[in-house]
Motif scaffolding. Structure first.
Motif, PDB file in Angstrom:
ATOM      1  N   ALA A 186      39.346 -27.017 -66.453  1.00  0.00           N
ATOM      2  CA  ALA A 186      38.549 -28.229 -66.248  1.00  0.00           C
ATOM      3  C   ALA A 186      38.892 -28.886 -64.903  1.00  0.00           C
ATOM      4  O   ALA A 186      38.005 -29.378 -64.202  1.00  0.00           O
ATOM      5  CB  ALA A 186      38.794 -29.206 -67.400  1.00  0.00           C
ATOM      6  N   LYS A 187      40.178 -28.862 -64.546  1.00  0.00           N
ATOM      7  CA  LYS A 187      40.602 -29.441 -63.258  1.00  0.00           C
ATOM      8  C   LYS A 187      40.024 -28.636 -62.092  1.00  0.00           C
ATOM      9  O   LYS A 187      39.674 -29.207 -61.052  1.00  0.00           O
ATOM     10  CB  LYS A 187      42.127 -29.407 -63.125  1.00  0.00           C
ATOM     11  N   VAL A 188      39.977 -27.332 -62.251  1.00  0.00           N
ATOM     12  CA  VAL A 188      39.487 -26.471 -61.175  1.00  0.00           C
ATOM     13  C   VAL A 188      37.974 -26.652 -60.997  1.00  0.00           C
ATOM     14  O   VAL A 188      37.448 -26.597 -59.885  1.00  0.00           O
ATOM     15  CB  VAL A 188      39.834 -24.990 -61.468  1.00  0.00           C
ATOM     16  N   LYS A 189      37.305 -26.907 -62.106  1.00  0.00           N
ATOM     17  CA  LYS A 189      35.843 -27.036 -62.044  1.00  0.00           C
ATOM     18  C   LYS A 189      35.392 -28.292 -61.296  1.00  0.00           C
ATOM     19  O   LYS A 189      34.281 -28.344 -60.795  1.00  0.00           O
ATOM     20  CB  LYS A 189      35.256 -27.051 -63.464  1.00  0.00           C
ATOM     21  N   ARG A 190      36.271 -29.297 -61.248  1.00  0.00           N
ATOM     22  CA  ARG A 190      35.892 -30.557 -60.607  1.00  0.00           C
ATOM     23  C   ARG A 190      35.551 -30.360 -59.132  1.00  0.00           C
ATOM     24  O   ARG A 190      34.430 -30.656 -58.718  1.00  0.00           O
ATOM     25  CB  ARG A 190      36.995 -31.588 -60.819  1.00  0.00           C
ATOM     26  N   PRO A 191      36.478 -29.824 -58.309  1.00  0.00           N
ATOM     27  CA  PRO A 191      36.094 -29.559 -56.907  1.00  0.00           C
ATOM     28  C   PRO A 191      34.996 -28.503 -56.784  1.00  0.00           C
ATOM     29  O   PRO A 191      34.136 -28.596 -55.895  1.00  0.00           O
ATOM     30  CB  PRO A 191      37.398 -29.095 -56.256  1.00  0.00           C
ATOM     31  N   LEU A 192      34.984 -27.532 -57.706  1.00  0.00           N
ATOM     32  CA  LEU A 192      33.945 -26.490 -57.654  1.00  0.00           C
ATOM     33  C   LEU A 192      32.560 -27.102 -57.780  1.00  0.00           C
ATOM     34  O   LEU A 192      31.608 -26.705 -57.091  1.00  0.00           O
ATOM     35  CB  LEU A 192      34.132 -25.489 -58.797  1.00  0.00           C
ATOM     36  N   SER A 193      32.459 -28.098 -58.686  1.00  0.00           N
ATOM     37  CA  SER A 193      31.156 -28.708 -58.937  1.00  0.00           C
ATOM     38  C   SER A 193      30.677 -29.510 -57.721  1.00  0.00           C
ATOM     39  O   SER A 193      29.489 -29.799 -57.588  1.00  0.00           O
ATOM     40  CB  SER A 193      31.235 -29.609 -60.169  1.00  0.00           C
ATOM     41  N   ARG A 194      31.632 -29.869 -56.834  1.00  0.00           N
ATOM     42  CA  ARG A 194      31.248 -30.544 -55.588  1.00  0.00           C
ATOM     43  C   ARG A 194      30.899 -29.538 -54.502  1.00  0.00           C
ATOM     44  O   ARG A 194      30.619 -29.916 -53.362  1.00  0.00           O
ATOM     45  CB  ARG A 194      32.426 -31.391 -55.072  1.00  0.00           C
ATOM     46  N   GLY A 195      30.989 -28.236 -54.848  1.00  0.00           N
ATOM     47  CA  GLY A 195      30.693 -27.212 -53.854  1.00  0.00           C
ATOM     48  C   GLY A 195      31.898 -26.822 -53.014  1.00  0.00           C
ATOM     49  O   GLY A 195      31.779 -26.114 -52.020  1.00  0.00           O
ATOM     50  N   ASP A 196      33.090 -27.309 -53.409  1.00  0.00           N
ATOM     51  CA  ASP A 196      34.304 -26.959 -52.678  1.00  0.00           C
ATOM     52  C   ASP A 196      34.831 -25.594 -53.121  1.00  0.00           C
ATOM     53  O   ASP A 196      34.471 -25.097 -54.177  1.00  0.00           O
ATOM     54  CB  ASP A 196      35.394 -28.013 -52.918  1.00  0.00           C
ATOM     55  N   LYS A 197      35.684 -25.027 -52.280  1.00  0.00           N
ATOM     56  CA  LYS A 197      36.409 -23.814 -52.675  1.00  0.00           C
ATOM     57  C   LYS A 197      37.813 -24.225 -53.108  1.00  0.00           C
ATOM     58  O   LYS A 197      38.349 -25.228 -52.617  1.00  0.00           O
ATOM     59  CB  LYS A 197      36.489 -22.855 -51.490  1.00  0.00           C
ATOM     60  N   VAL A 198      38.402 -23.458 -54.005  1.00  0.00           N
ATOM     61  CA  VAL A 198      39.699 -23.846 -54.569  1.00  0.00           C
ATOM     62  C   VAL A 198      40.701 -22.695 -54.504  1.00  0.00           C
ATOM     63  O   VAL A 198      40.369 -21.552 -54.840  1.00  0.00           O
ATOM     64  CB  VAL A 198      39.557 -24.291 -56.046  1.00  0.00           C
ATOM     65  N   VAL A 199      41.895 -22.994 -54.044  1.00  0.00           N
ATOM     66  CA  VAL A 199      43.011 -22.057 -54.156  1.00  0.00           C
ATOM     67  C   VAL A 199      43.962 -22.638 -55.194  1.00  0.00           C
ATOM     68  O   VAL A 199      44.498 -23.733 -55.010  1.00  0.00           O
ATOM     69  CB  VAL A 199      43.737 -21.869 -52.809  1.00  0.00           C
ATOM     70  N   VAL A 200      44.097 -21.929 -56.336  1.00  0.00           N
ATOM     71  CA  VAL A 200      44.947 -22.403 -57.424  1.00  0.00           C
ATOM     72  C   VAL A 200      46.287 -21.673 -57.348  1.00  0.00           C
ATOM     73  O   VAL A 200      46.315 -20.452 -57.251  1.00  0.00           O
ATOM     74  CB  VAL A 200      44.288 -22.116 -58.789  1.00  0.00           C
ATOM     75  N   VAL A 201      47.368 -22.427 -57.352  1.00  0.00           N
ATOM     76  CA  VAL A 201      48.706 -21.834 -57.336  1.00  0.00           C
ATOM     77  C   VAL A 201      49.345 -22.091 -58.697  1.00  0.00           C
ATOM     78  O   VAL A 201      49.383 -23.228 -59.151  1.00  0.00           O
ATOM     79  CB  VAL A 201      49.570 -22.453 -56.219  1.00  0.00           C
ATOM     80  N   LEU A 202      49.794 -21.014 -59.364  1.00  0.00           N
ATOM     81  CA  LEU A 202      50.347 -21.167 -60.709  1.00  0.00           C
ATOM     82  C   LEU A 202      51.803 -20.725 -60.783  1.00  0.00           C
ATOM     83  O   LEU A 202      52.231 -19.812 -60.081  1.00  0.00           O
ATOM     84  CB  LEU A 202      49.542 -20.327 -61.718  1.00  0.00           C
ATOM     85  N   SER A 203      52.514 -21.382 -61.671  1.00  0.00           N
ATOM     86  CA  SER A 203      53.863 -20.940 -62.041  1.00  0.00           C
ATOM     87  C   SER A 203      53.736 -19.955 -63.203  1.00  0.00           C
ATOM     88  O   SER A 203      52.649 -19.698 -63.703  1.00  0.00           O
ATOM     89  CB  SER A 203      54.706 -22.125 -62.488  1.00  0.00           C
ATOM     90  N   ALA A 204      54.880 -19.435 -63.632  1.00  0.00           N
ATOM     91  CA  ALA A 204      54.914 -18.588 -64.821  1.00  0.00           C
ATOM     92  C   ALA A 204      54.699 -19.458 -66.049  1.00  0.00           C
ATOM     93  O   ALA A 204      54.958 -20.660 -66.025  1.00  0.00           O
ATOM     94  CB  ALA A 204      56.250 -17.880 -64.914  1.00  0.00           C
ATOM     95  N   MET A 205      54.211 -18.842 -67.125  1.00  0.00           N
ATOM     96  CA  MET A 205      54.035 -19.582 -68.361  1.00  0.00           C
ATOM     97  C   MET A 205      55.397 -20.142 -68.779  1.00  0.00           C
ATOM     98  O   MET A 205      56.417 -19.459 -68.680  1.00  0.00           O
ATOM     99  CB  MET A 205      53.491 -18.661 -69.450  1.00  0.00           C
ATOM    100  N   SER A 206      55.359 -21.366 -69.269  1.00  0.00           N
ATOM    101  CA  SER A 206      56.571 -22.090 -69.645  1.00  0.00           C
ATOM    102  C   SER A 206      57.535 -21.224 -70.466  1.00  0.00           C
ATOM    103  O   SER A 206      57.150 -20.620 -71.457  1.00  0.00           O
ATOM    104  CB  SER A 206      56.113 -23.294 -70.464  1.00  0.00           C
ATOM    105  N   GLY A 207      58.778 -21.152 -70.020  1.00  0.00           N
ATOM    106  CA  GLY A 207      59.795 -20.397 -70.762  1.00  0.00           C
ATOM    107  C   GLY A 207      59.929 -18.951 -70.325  1.00  0.00           C
ATOM    108  O   GLY A 207      60.943 -18.306 -70.599  1.00  0.00           O
TER     109      GLY A 207
END
Lengths: 413, 413
Positions: free
Chosen positions: A24-45
């Protein structure tokens, strides 16, 4: 069209349900027509699980192999999130450290980023709207996988934002931003709208652990605008930026640190080289000395007082006792019930009176100041630990940092 | 100094205890002064766990992302095994598919190896005694991670042995080698000392699932000597090699396959293109047709009989019924209680009488032959499923394959 970098930590990608919230957070800039680079950590634990295996397999597991092992954590989370994005019809792909490439030195487990060539990512962004990049990991010149150390994903995100000249780097955390002080001990703490890199560095080192300190250094160096905000709500958080992009504020926040112990060497011979001898011996054991005060000399003798992390107190005492004959000092005194309280603000560069106002406020409450240390943007006082909370609230109020309604100005948890 | 490639599957690296047993296997050639390239699968169950997550995240997860996800399984096992080796003071390191590099096409989930440049590995072998290479994975020309499909680690091992011109490729399994037939249904089955690539191919496709069929094709193409042997004992297993490296044996083994169903189209119009129409329609659904027999035409009509995997029977019938009007056939009959039994041996290329001896042996036991198909090195009969075990034992005996003492000639489990 803007380019937004968004970083999410391990608890944000712990399972499918959490990843849907990230979506949902990623879709916010996408819906404005922006491009997104998402950086993720490992799943908790996951990182801890992998490290525990390495420790089970060998007493001192090879650091290069440990890096290759733990980097699977981020590799899995970015693949899974890309699967989620693609299933929604979003043009997305995962990108691993060696695929970017994020070039680092070969200091396994605590590698430093040497450079990121953004050209390959820019080419990928022509064909994709979202790139999901594995945080925490890089690749040395021999193509071996490296990791940046704990909290390294923040640094990955900021470094990527710098390399790609992104418009903003959003760091999502479980708090809604940076606060004037710890809301747990001061109910009138306010969320800060904007904070300067230097202030953030002082706050981070003082225990306001919202952003990894190296990522702030990186952001400062490359002038990356960082937006620290909450995973759990949509309200704006805190912008970390250059001083000149901010309104003038005298004091931004009050930090504290209870993890301190004070040591005094009494009647040290006041001859050149003594301080160097003391602090080299301590540094050789990788113990970080923080505040240092030396009294004016009297009869060729002086008192040398300094602080170390509380956990290192015993070892430091042992080191000093070993040096007693060499250095020559009368007595060694220590106190582990002390705390640091710091008033931080770039505004004090141009204004006098900050220190005296802080001292007065403490004095009004009968709190004795044990040591003082100042920098261009910080005044730090060492006090008795038991007064920490009172001192924070007192100084917070003295600098008019209290929020009007007495609660943090964000409704989210 | 020799170079030995050793491949271990998921159960062999399932935990620390298992890996210690693998360590003992690796130390054997090391103690002779040889260098070793170890190829590992993911820890048992790990690939399925990761695939299950992908399926939970999306109904049709993106194949490229799934590859990146599941390849973490091998990445973890090679790192852990390298940690174990290094803790023993062995000069070792892990090597991932992209680090070799193992270049593949980009058919994610079922990629084919295009080439392996052995030069980097040879350089690594100058400084290391053991390289631990991740099986099952490669890297396409865009540097995306690919996987070779189930059992792909066998293929990785053989391809690496070919690229490095290794002296032997040892494939460790839970059986002690290739047997003349299935010891579970024929107690007199013997372990075969040497078997030709072509024989192994026929056996693999017939269900003697010791080696992945693609790995045998690879071994044949590049003339890699493969040694299939047990993880649980030290006795030699079965050498898979070229025919001319073997003693002449008429028949090497008897294979069987119960996973068959027979379909007959009765009174098909005997005009050009009918068979093509039938089998293209079936192939379009990726159903593998095995034996095909067409009776001589009578009055412009013929019977077309063939076999398909039993699980595909229903779908095949639906396809054929859809074609009934187009093709024109009188009736569709099927039987899913059939089995294939095959006599395999490169020796039959130069000797007649193998087929007749097999038919006679079956006939002596009153077993009716439903279909016959032959190749240069194989005679296959379709029989009623209920006679499978009897037929295997009978034919096994007829070709003097029984071991002298009536038990497999290896003492290990």
């Amino acid at each position: 069209m803007s380019l937004v970098v968004q970083k999410f930590g391990g608890t944000s990608v712990a399972n499918l349900e959490c990843m849907r919230q990230v979506l949902a957070k990623v879709k916010r800039p996408l819906s404005r027509g922006d491009k997104v680079v998402v950086v993720l950590s490992a799943m908790s634990g996951e990182t801890n699980r992998l490290l525990a295996m390495a420790d089970e397999w060998a007493a001192q597991p090879d650091p290069a192999e440990v890096d290759s092992l733990v980097s699977t954590g981020e590799q899995a989370s970015v693949a899974l999130f890309a699967i989620l994005l693609k299933a929604q019809g979003i043009r997305a792909r995962s990108v691993l450290g060696f695929q970017v490439p994020i070039r680092t030195n070969c200091a396994h487990g605590k590698a430093r980023i040497l450079d990121i060539d953004g050209s390959k990512l820019h080419t990928m962004l022509d064909e994709h709207d979202v790139l999901v990049v594995a945080g925490f990991q890089g690749c040395d010149d021999c193509q071996r996988i490296t990791t940046l150390g704990r909290g390294g994903s923040d640094t990955s995100a900021v470094a990527l934002a710098a390399a790609l000249e992104a418009d903003v780097c959003e760091i999502y955390t479980d708090v809604s931003g940076v606060f004037t002080t710890d809301p747990n001990i001061c109910s009138t703490a306010r969320k800060i709208d904007k904070v300067a890199y230097d202030e953030m560095l002082e706050m981070a080192s003082m225990g306001a652990k919202v952003l990894q300190i190296r990522s702030v250094e990186f952001a400062k160096k490359y002038n990356v605008i960082v937006h620290v905000r909450s995973t759990f709500c949509d309200e704006p958080g805190t912008i970390v930026c250059q001083e000149d992009q901010m309104e003038a504020v005298l004091v931004s926040g009050i930090a504290y640190d209870k993890d301190q112990a004070r040591i005094t060497l009494v009647h040290v011979e006041d001859r050149p080289g003594v301080s160097a001898q003391v602090f080299s011996a301590i540094a050789a054991k990788k113990i970080l000395v923080d505040m240092i005060v030396q009294n004016p000399s009297k009869d060729g003798k002086t008192d040398l007082t300094f602080t170390v992390p509380r956990a290192d107190l015993k070892q430091t005492i042992r080191i000093l006792e070993g040096l007693k004959y060499e250095i020559g000092f009368g007595d060694l005194r220590y106190d582990k019930h002390v705390a640091k309280i710091s008033v931080i603000g770039v505004g004090m560069r141009n204004h006098s009176g900050v220190a005296s106002k802080a001292f007065q406020a403490l004095s009004d409450e009968g709190i004795n100041i044990l040591m003082i240390s100042t920098s261009e943007i910080k005044v730090t006082c060492l006090i008795e630990e038991k007064y920490t909370e009172l001192a924070v609230r007192t100084v917070h109020k003295a600098f008019d940092l209290d929020s009007e309604n007495g609660t943090p100005n964000c409704s989210c948890p």
